[in-house]
Design an enzyme around this catalytic site. Structure first.
Site, PDB file in Angstrom:
ATOM      1  N   SER A 166      -6.449  -7.747   8.833  1.00 58.72           N
ATOM      2  CA  SER A 166      -7.441  -7.863   9.902  1.00 58.72           C
ATOM      3  C   SER A 166      -6.834  -8.551  11.127  1.00 58.72           C
ATOM      4  O   SER A 166      -5.845  -8.068  11.668  1.00 58.72           O
ATOM      5  CB  SER A 166      -8.674  -8.598   9.380  1.00 58.72           C
ATOM      6  OG  SER A 166      -9.769  -8.423  10.251  1.00 58.72           O
ATOM      7  N   ASP A 379     -11.760   2.197   5.839  1.00 52.67           N
ATOM      8  CA  ASP A 379     -12.104   1.081   6.708  1.00 52.67           C
ATOM      9  C   ASP A 379     -12.467   1.579   8.098  1.00 52.67           C
ATOM     10  O   ASP A 379     -11.734   2.377   8.688  1.00 52.67           O
ATOM     11  CB  ASP A 379     -10.919   0.111   6.795  1.00 52.67           C
ATOM     12  CG  ASP A 379     -11.160  -1.022   7.776  1.00 52.67           C
ATOM     13  OD1 ASP A 379     -12.313  -1.465   7.903  1.00 52.67           O
ATOM     14  OD2 ASP A 379     -10.192  -1.483   8.407  1.00 52.67           O
ATOM     15  N   HIS A 433     -11.296  -2.247   4.179  1.00 53.03           N
ATOM     16  CA  HIS A 433     -10.643  -3.247   5.026  1.00 53.03           C
ATOM     17  C   HIS A 433      -9.816  -4.233   4.209  1.00 53.03           C
ATOM     18  O   HIS A 433      -8.750  -4.658   4.633  1.00 53.03           O
ATOM     19  CB  HIS A 433     -11.711  -3.991   5.824  1.00 53.03           C
ATOM     20  CG  HIS A 433     -11.175  -4.801   6.961  1.00 53.03           C
ATOM     21  ND1 HIS A 433     -10.472  -4.247   8.009  1.00 53.03           N
ATOM     22  CD2 HIS A 433     -11.216  -6.138   7.209  1.00 53.03           C
ATOM     23  CE1 HIS A 433     -10.125  -5.201   8.869  1.00 53.03           C
ATOM     24  NE2 HIS A 433     -10.560  -6.345   8.403  1.00 53.03           N
TER      25      HIS A 433
END
Length: 460
Positions: A166, A379, A433
């Site tokens: 991320s 994601d 993710h």
């Protein structure tokens, strides 16, 4: 660049600590036979302290590589990765009980977790003048790593890697650049060999990101063929037309202001079970539906609706680290400390670099740093489309060979890999993710192959 004087201060501070004093037994894990440590890293003027957790390898800690894991946000704890993704014991549901991870990364590597920037997790910041930005984060991380290596001297010759996901797509390149530049004059040379960036934010330009996000949803048929055709063809030439505006409004309603799980678009949203008394009361008063990714476009839609789920449940981990016995076992200073999985206050203080981080990657590669970019294909936050477009923005990037399917040891299709002149890009099939949380075996085998500089096995 850090001065020699500051380097000296960092090292002296580190030498004042003994690693054995930080040895712990993790509450709730059950039996295990490897060393675990928890403590604080003080650097610079001493006003900022980073909390760290270190797990020895279950194989050969004396010679196995050290992998540093950095969380996202900006403002989220790296311990999310420890407790839910790559650690030896993980919370896989909402029953607040640790279970053995069948594919913990410390099976083959030593694992280091650092909560950063200062103010995240159990890390503290007593410098009111400190400016939160990517350059300062990278420099602080470098200083903290130097302190850690001065405490754990036995690992100074081990190969070193940085991994994360991320917003770590920003943290990692800036940290790696600070390391390679600092190594030119530092007393302690950090043996950085490579970086692993999962679903990482490389481009911060909201216009480019929104375009990639839209294309990701269109490719997966979340919109009707008519709307998809309008966005792709009419909006590209007449963005202010009525047809385009109506199509864009439909896209925002269906894909952004909805209950789609943005972390995994084929999964379901979870409600945050954190008790009210443990929820952070941010000074700004602003609401963020998705605190793990506060910069995500969907945070601009429906954020006043209390009924919309955040699609992530921080309840178990918030309760665990706010437990007095856990804090005592982890040597947390100035107990009790309020612990939050993600600090929205840090995010609102943080200035994201408008240049992104993708331009740093060729510089690292030319200095011998190996780079793995990996992406879960389900994601929406930093999608495969987003990452592929970001890679093509890298100056002088060249694809080498064709995209190749790869398989795991069970002979299952695990994803696809593409080699570039500066890096390797790997798509992990069936992951969102948080790739190691949803594809534990495949992410472990991918990590292990990269760490040992082996090619991923081709899927046949």
């Amino acid at each position: 660049m850090m001065s020699l004087q500051i380097l000296f201060v960092v090292i002296v501070i580190g030498l004042a600590f003994d690693s054995e004093a930080d040895k712990i037994v993790f509450p709730g894990w059950g039996e295990y036979n490897f060393g675990t440590y928890s403590g604080h890293l003080t650097f610079g003027t001493g006003l900022r302290k980073f909390h760290y957790i270190f797990l020895e390898s279950q194989s050969n800690p004396a010679t196995d590589p050290v992998v540093l894991w950095l969380g996202g946000g900006p403002g989220c704890s790296s311990l999310l990765g420890l407790n839910e993704e790559i650690g030896p014991f993980v919370m896989v549901d909402d029953d607040r009980v640790f279970k053995k991870n069948p594919y913990p990364w410390n099976t083959r590597v030593n694992l280091l977790f650092i909560d950063q920037p200062a103010g995240v997790g159990f890390s503290t910041n007593n410098d009111p003048t400190y400016e939160y930005n990517d350059i300062n984060s990278g420099e602080d991380n470098y200083q903290a790593i130097l302190v850690w290596f001065s405490i754990f001297k036995q690992y100074q010759k081990n190969r070193f890697f940085i991994a994360g996901e991320s917003y770590a797509g920003m943290y990692i390149p800036y940290t790696a650049r600070a390391i390679v530049d600092g190594n030119k004059q530092a007393v302690i040379k950090i043996p950085l060999e490579g970086v692993l960036i999962g679903n990482g934010l490389l481009v911060t330009d909201p216009i480019k990101r929104n375009s990639a996000l839209q294309e990701f949803f269109l490719k997966r048929n979340f919109m009707s063929p008519t709307t998809t055709n309008t966005i792709r063809k009419i909006c590209s030439v007449s963005p202010n037309s009525i047809k385009c505006q109506l199509a864009q409004a439909e896209f925002k309603k269906v894909c952004l202001d909805s209950d789609i799980n943005i972390y995994n678009v084929y999964g379901y949203c979870q409600r945050d079970s954190t008790p009210e008394f443990l929820k952070q009361k941010e000074a700004s008063g602003r609401k963020i539906r998705y605190p793990f990714v506060p910069w995500y476009e969907g945070n601009s839609y429906g954020d006043d609706d209390e009924e919309k789920d955040p699609c992530s449940d921080f309840g178990p981990i918030n309760e665990y680290y706010n437990n007095a016995q856990v804090q005592d076992a982890l040597h947390i200073q100035d107990r009790p400390q309020f612990w939050s999985a993600c600090s929205k206050d840090i995010f609102f203080k943080y200035t994201m670099n408008k240049e992104g981080s993708y331009k740093i990657l060729p510089y690292l590669n030319k200095l011998g740093i190996r780079i793995l970019i990996y992406s879960g294909d389900q994601d929406a936050i930093v999608s495969v489309v987003d990452t592929e477009q970001a890679l093509l923005m890298i100056p002088d990037i060249q694809q080498i060979g064709s995209r190749t399917p790869w398989g795991n040891k069970n002979l299952d299709l695990a994803g696809w890999s593409t080699n570039y002149n500066f890096l390797k890009f790997v798509v992990v099939r069936g992951a969102g993710h948080m790739v190691p949380q949803e594809q534990r075996q495949n992410s472990f085998e991918m990590m292990d192959s990269f760490i040992n500089n082996n090619e991923l096995p081709k899927y046949k």
